[in-house]
Motif scaffolding. Structure first.
Motif, PDB file in Angstrom:
ATOM      1  N   THR A   1      44.581  32.637  51.186  1.00 22.39           N
ATOM      2  CA  THR A   1      43.377  31.841  51.460  1.00 22.39           C
ATOM      3  C   THR A   1      42.157  32.632  50.960  1.00 22.39           C
ATOM      4  OG1 THR A   1      42.835  32.891  53.571  1.00 22.39           O
ATOM      5  CG2 THR A   1      44.442  31.076  53.647  1.00 22.39           C
ATOM      6  N   PRO A   2      40.973  32.043  50.968  1.00 22.77           N
ATOM      7  CA  PRO A   2      39.772  32.797  50.570  1.00 22.77           C
ATOM      8  C   PRO A   2      39.587  34.093  51.358  1.00 22.77           C
ATOM      9  CG  PRO A   2      39.288  30.466  50.531  1.00 22.77           C
ATOM     10  CD  PRO A   2      40.678  30.598  51.112  1.00 22.77           C
ATOM     11  N   ASP A   3      40.174  34.188  52.546  1.00 22.22           N
ATOM     12  CA  ASP A   3      40.056  35.433  53.328  1.00 22.22           C
ATOM     13  C   ASP A   3      40.776  36.602  52.670  1.00 22.22           C
ATOM     14  OD1 ASP A   3      38.508  34.282  55.238  1.00 22.22           O
ATOM     15  OD2 ASP A   3      40.172  33.874  56.620  1.00 22.22           O
ATOM     16  N   ASP A   4      41.611  36.325  51.660  1.00 24.54           N
ATOM     17  CA  ASP A   4      42.310  37.405  50.960  1.00 24.54           C
ATOM     18  C   ASP A   4      41.444  38.088  49.903  1.00 24.54           C
ATOM     19  OD1 ASP A   4      45.075  37.609  52.047  1.00 24.54           O
ATOM     20  OD2 ASP A   4      45.064  35.470  51.592  1.00 24.54           O
ATOM     21  N   VAL A   5      40.193  37.645  49.776  1.00 23.83           N
ATOM     22  CA  VAL A   5      39.251  38.343  48.889  1.00 23.83           C
ATOM     23  C   VAL A   5      38.130  38.887  49.757  1.00 23.83           C
ATOM     24  CG1 VAL A   5      37.566  38.061  47.025  1.00 23.83           C
ATOM     25  CG2 VAL A   5      39.758  36.882  46.918  1.00 23.83           C
ATOM     26  N   THR A   6      37.802  40.158  49.575  1.00 23.83           N
ATOM     27  CA  THR A   6      36.772  40.760  50.437  1.00 23.83           C
ATOM     28  C   THR A   6      35.391  40.212  50.084  1.00 23.83           C
ATOM     29  OG1 THR A   6      36.343  42.598  48.944  1.00 23.83           O
ATOM     30  CG2 THR A   6      38.079  42.929  50.596  1.00 23.83           C
ATOM     31  N   GLU A   7      34.513  40.305  51.066  1.00 27.48           N
ATOM     32  CA  GLU A   7      33.122  39.894  50.860  1.00 27.48           C
ATOM     33  C   GLU A   7      32.485  40.765  49.779  1.00 27.48           C
ATOM     34  OE1 GLU A   7      32.185  37.097  52.144  1.00 27.48           O
ATOM     35  OE2 GLU A   7      30.281  37.382  51.093  1.00 27.48           O
ATOM     36  N   GLU A   8      32.880  42.035  49.742  1.00 22.76           N
ATOM     37  CA  GLU A   8      32.336  42.962  48.736  1.00 22.76           C
ATOM     38  C   GLU A   8      32.672  42.489  47.313  1.00 22.76           C
ATOM     39  OE1 GLU A   8      33.896  46.928  49.049  1.00 22.76           O
ATOM     40  OE2 GLU A   8      32.579  47.701  47.471  1.00 22.76           O
ATOM     41  N   VAL A   9      33.910  42.061  47.105  1.00 21.71           N
ATOM     42  CA  VAL A   9      34.322  41.567  45.783  1.00 21.71           C
ATOM     43  C   VAL A   9      33.538  40.304  45.433  1.00 21.71           C
ATOM     44  CG1 VAL A   9      36.238  40.497  44.503  1.00 21.71           C
ATOM     45  CG2 VAL A   9      36.608  42.626  45.762  1.00 21.71           C
ATOM     46  N   ARG A  10      33.506  39.369  46.364  1.00 20.96           N
ATOM     47  CA  ARG A  10      32.817  38.090  46.129  1.00 20.96           C
ATOM     48  C   ARG A  10      31.340  38.308  45.786  1.00 20.96           C
ATOM     49  NH1 ARG A  10      35.530  33.426  47.349  1.00 20.96           N
ATOM     50  NH2 ARG A  10      37.236  34.231  48.561  1.00 20.96           N
ATOM     51  N   GLU A  11      30.694  39.129  46.590  1.00 25.05           N
ATOM     52  CA  GLU A  11      29.260  39.386  46.431  1.00 25.05           C
ATOM     53  C   GLU A  11      28.972  40.122  45.113  1.00 25.05           C
ATOM     54  OE1 GLU A  11      27.042  38.076  48.311  1.00 25.05           O
ATOM     55  OE2 GLU A  11      25.310  39.127  47.461  1.00 25.05           O
ATOM     56  N   THR A  12      29.825  41.099  44.777  1.00 29.63           N
ATOM     57  CA  THR A  12      29.615  41.866  43.537  1.00 29.63           C
ATOM     58  C   THR A  12      29.768  40.960  42.321  1.00 29.63           C
ATOM     59  OG1 THR A  12      30.465  43.834  44.648  1.00 29.63           O
ATOM     60  CG2 THR A  12      30.378  43.908  42.240  1.00 29.63           C
ATOM     61  N   LEU A  13      30.782  40.100  42.326  1.00 33.40           N
ATOM     62  CA  LEU A  13      30.974  39.170  41.207  1.00 33.40           C
ATOM     63  C   LEU A  13      29.737  38.276  41.052  1.00 33.40           C
ATOM     64  CD1 LEU A  13      34.688  38.047  41.806  1.00 33.40           C
ATOM     65  CD2 LEU A  13      33.860  39.570  39.993  1.00 33.40           C
ATOM     66  N   LYS A  14      29.245  37.801  42.180  1.00 35.27           N
ATOM     67  CA  LYS A  14      28.078  36.909  42.168  1.00 35.27           C
ATOM     68  C   LYS A  14      26.862  37.628  41.577  1.00 35.27           C
ATOM     69  CE  LYS A  14      25.469  34.265  45.557  1.00 35.27           C
ATOM     70  NZ  LYS A  14      24.791  35.092  46.545  1.00 35.27           N
ATOM     71  N   ARG A  15      26.678  38.878  42.019  1.00 32.59           N
ATOM     72  CA  ARG A  15      25.485  39.608  41.548  1.00 32.59           C
ATOM     73  C   ARG A  15      25.593  39.982  40.077  1.00 32.59           C
ATOM     74  NH1 ARG A  15      23.824  43.698  46.158  1.00 32.59           N
ATOM     75  NH2 ARG A  15      22.330  44.374  44.583  1.00 32.59           N
TER      76      ARG A  15
END
Ligand code: B16
Ligand code: MG
Length: 210
Positions: free
Chosen positions: A87-101
């Motif tokens: 599920t989306p919980d299998d990706v850390t917030e750090e990864v998601r946020e870094t990709l976005k930035r």
């Protein structure tokens, strides 16, 4: 750097436990010894090459190509059942946020993975739209350390290799990036690999490199 090319398994998501469980089931059924140490050797390696590594412990009659194909199919069925639980919980917030930035800063982002299940994994964890291109096991004929998967990723993005940087957890992936004429970042297992141009401990450190 215009573009970041990310390996998937071991960098964005961690599916080695699923690879282990699926190969283990197949190996147990055939009475082949398999453990976590052998599983570590499968990191970044194609499915067919993974099977050959597992078969080093096989002592029976030689196996035909057809039987090997069936073994890989069986492993992949089990593996996909396990992937389906992601599920989306299998990706850390750090990864998601870094990709976005990184994207906000104008970098193009691609996946460069040996896996034929990359699209399925990205879908399960809700990251399909986070990347501009996906180069994976379905569009290559040679696996890492051959540079093909990264060369294709650069082509899909329309970015020159000199302006691409690869993020990898496998030594073979760092070697593949070099062979593609791209810069490289070692993370996880490859954070200690001296051939990587940059070595990082946490995904967020990419923001200091880009
Ligand atoms: P599949 P990566 C690799 O992914 C895995 O690290 C490796 O263990 C696996 O055998 C390979 O994909 C092929 O995967 O069976 O799904 O096609 O690290 O290159 O993203
Ligand atoms: Mg990997």
């Amino acid at each position: 750097m215009k573009a970041f090319i990310f390996d998937l398994d071991g960098v964005i998501v961690f599916t080695d436990k699923f690879h282990y469980q699926a190969w283990k089931k197949m190996a147990d059924e055939l009475g082949i010894y398999f453990d976590e140490t052998i599983n570590n050797r499968l990191r970044g390696v194609s499915r067919a090459e993974s099977l050959e590594i597992i078969l080093e412990k096989y002592e029976g009659e030689p196996l035909s190509g057809e039987i090997k194909a069936q073994m890989m199919e069986q492993k992949n069925r089990t593996y996909r059942e396990l992937l389906a639980t992601m599920t989306p919980d299998d990706v850390t917030e750090e990864v998601r946020e870094t990709l976005k930035r990184l994207r906000e800063r104008g970098h193009k982002l691609a996946i460069g993975s040996s896996s034929k299940n990359a699209g399925f994994i990205l879908d399960k964890v809700g990251l399909t739209d986070a990347f501009d291109a996906v180069s994976d096991g379905n569009n290559i004929t040679r696996s890492k350390p051959d540079p093909e998967v990264f060369v294709k990723a650069g082509e899909f993005l329309g970015v020159n290799p000199k302006e691409c940087i690869v993020v990898e957890d496998a030594y073979a992936g760092i070697d593949a990036a070099k062979a593609a004429g791209m810069a490289s970042v070692g993370i996880g297992d490859a954070s200690g690999y001296e051939k990587a141009d940059y070595r990082i401990e946490t995904f967020g450190e990419l923001l200091d490199i880009g």
